[in-house]
Design an enzyme around this catalytic site. Structure first.
Site, PDB file in Angstrom:
ATOM      1  CG  HIS A  94      -1.640   1.279   1.465  1.00 36.09           C
ATOM      2  ND1 HIS A  94      -2.311   1.932   0.445  1.00 36.09           N
ATOM      3  CD2 HIS A  94      -1.833   2.023   2.587  1.00 36.09           C
ATOM      4  CE1 HIS A  94      -2.882   3.019   0.943  1.00 36.09           C
ATOM      5  NE2 HIS A  94      -2.613   3.103   2.228  1.00 36.09           N
ATOM      6  CG  HIS A  96      -0.636   7.336   0.953  1.00 34.03           C
ATOM      7  ND1 HIS A  96      -1.621   8.148   1.421  1.00 34.03           N
ATOM      8  CD2 HIS A  96      -0.908   6.115   1.447  1.00 34.03           C
ATOM      9  CE1 HIS A  96      -2.456   7.457   2.188  1.00 34.03           C
ATOM     10  NE2 HIS A  96      -2.037   6.219   2.208  1.00 34.03           N
ATOM     11  CG  ASP A 119       4.985  -3.857 -21.263  1.00 34.20           C
ATOM     12  OD1 ASP A 119       6.138  -3.421 -21.339  1.00 34.20           O
ATOM     13  OD2 ASP A 119       4.361  -4.345 -22.239  1.00 34.20           O
ATOM     14  CG  HIS A 170      -6.979   5.134   1.259  1.00 29.67           C
ATOM     15  ND1 HIS A 170      -7.309   4.134   2.136  1.00 29.67           N
ATOM     16  CD2 HIS A 170      -5.706   5.481   1.572  1.00 29.67           C
ATOM     17  CE1 HIS A 170      -6.299   3.891   2.934  1.00 29.67           C
ATOM     18  NE2 HIS A 170      -5.314   4.691   2.613  1.00 29.67           N
ATOM     19  CE1 TYR A 228       5.434 -15.163 -15.304  1.00 27.07           C
ATOM     20  CE2 TYR A 228       4.368 -13.145 -14.570  1.00 27.07           C
ATOM     21  CZ  TYR A 228       4.325 -14.331 -15.285  1.00 27.07           C
ATOM     22  OH  TYR A 228       3.196 -14.695 -15.951  1.00 27.07           O
TER      23      TYR A 228
HETATM   24  O1  LIG Z   1      -3.532   4.719   4.685  1.00 25.75           O
HETATM   25  C1  LIG Z   1      -2.699   5.275   5.348  1.00 25.75           C
HETATM   26  C2  LIG Z   1      -2.788   6.726   5.656  1.00 25.75           C
HETATM   27  O2  LIG Z   1      -3.932   7.243   4.981  1.00 25.75           O
HETATM   28  C3  LIG Z   1      -1.551   4.465   5.786  1.00 25.75           C
HETATM   29  O3  LIG Z   1      -0.546   4.570   4.795  1.00 25.75           O
HETATM   30  C4  LIG Z   1      -0.996   4.812   7.125  1.00 25.75           C
HETATM   31  O4  LIG Z   1      -0.390   6.049   7.179  1.00 25.75           O
HETATM   32  C5  LIG Z   1       0.051   3.753   7.461  1.00 25.75           C
HETATM   33  O5  LIG Z   1      -0.049   3.583   8.783  1.00 25.75           O
HETATM   34  P1  LIG Z   1       0.824   2.491   9.526  1.00 25.75           P
HETATM   35  O6  LIG Z   1       1.129   1.360   8.557  1.00 25.75           O
HETATM   36  O7  LIG Z   1       2.101   3.192   9.953  1.00 25.75           O
HETATM   37  O8  LIG Z   1      -0.048   2.049  10.663  1.00 25.75           O
END
Ligand SMILES: O=C(CO)[C@@H](O)[C@H](O)COP(=O)(O)O
Length: 234
Positions: A94, A96, A119, A170, A228
């Site tokens: 995950h 940002h 790709d 998000h 891969y």
């Molecule tokens: O989704 C989010 C923030 O919006 C996450 O990226 C958190 O910021 C990560 O938090 P931790 O993994 O440190 O608990």
């Protein structure tokens, strides 16, 4: 216990700031040992600069913390929901990353305009619906996983053909057969989002890629015998 798994998750987490995919303590990566039903994930709120392999927290697929002094990432239930739903994946990331997060905040999928995109993904990078106030107020992180699974189930997407999603309002989540591949997909998502944004600035009415070009590029990368391995920056 599971030192190798913790090392694998650690390497993936420290790769996120190295590739400019996160700032501060945003983001998290996890790796699963399917034979034991246990995954290793980043501890919550720890600066990546100070992370150590032994800081990784071990959680089982029932959500129970089985090892680790620190609190697991706040997004742990989302990772767990994805490991349960997509049985072929070995890692979740995950981030940002700015351009992909811009599309997620705008509730826009990332349109497939070119072969760089083709790709990695067999079409637009999908965005989920917005979460309801009820979902946000209750088991938010688990429900975040649910809206991802709902998006894929309703569209009959194969997580191998679409190893990424934008969670509305998000940011992106990616996955792969291992967590190193999920990191590579996160790099690709950010590159592709940046290119798509610039392409839309150049031509707001740009149509998506021709089917024959999409099929050629995706299938030569993901067909039998495709390589891969992990690549570097896009
Ligand atoms: O989704 C989010 C923030 O919006 C996450 O990226 C958190 O910021 C990560 O938090 P931790 O993994 O440190 O608990």
């Amino acid at each position: 216990m599971l030192e190798e798994l913790k090392r694998e998750a650690y390497e993936a987490n420290i790769a996120l700031p190295k590739h400019g995919l996160i700032n501060l303590t945003f983001g998290n990566a996890s790796a699963i040992d399917r034979s034991k039903g246990i995954f290793a994930i980043k501890p919550s709120g720890v600066d990546y600069v100070f992370l150590k392999p032994d800081d990784m927290v071990l959680v089982d697929l029932d959500g129970k913390q089985v090892e680790g002094k620190l609190r697991p990432s706040s997004d742990t239930p989302t990772h767990r929901r994805l490991f349960l739903a997509f049985e072929s994946i070995g890692g979740v990331v995950h981030t940002h990353s700015s351009h992909a997060t811009a599309f997620a905040q705008a509730g826009r999928s990332i349109p497939i305009f070119g072969t760089t995109h083709a790709d990695y993904f067999f079409g637009d990078i999908p965005v989920t619906r917005k979460m309801t106030p009820q979902e946000i107020a209750t088991a938010y992180e688990w429900e975040t996983g649910n809206v991802i699974v709902e998006r894929f189930t309703s569209a009959k997407f194969d997580p191998a053909d679409f190893p990424a999603v934008l969670v509305n309002r998000h940011a992106p989540f990616t996955w792969g057969h291992n967590v190193a591949k999920a990191v590579e997909v996160s790099i690709a998502v950010e590159c592709i989002a940046h290119m798509a944004l610039m392409s839309l600035q150049l031509e707001p009415k740009l149509p998506t890629i021709e089917a024959e070009l999409l099929n050629k590029h995706f299938k030569r990368k993901h067909g039998p015998g495709a390589y891969y391995g992990q690549t570097g920056n896009c």
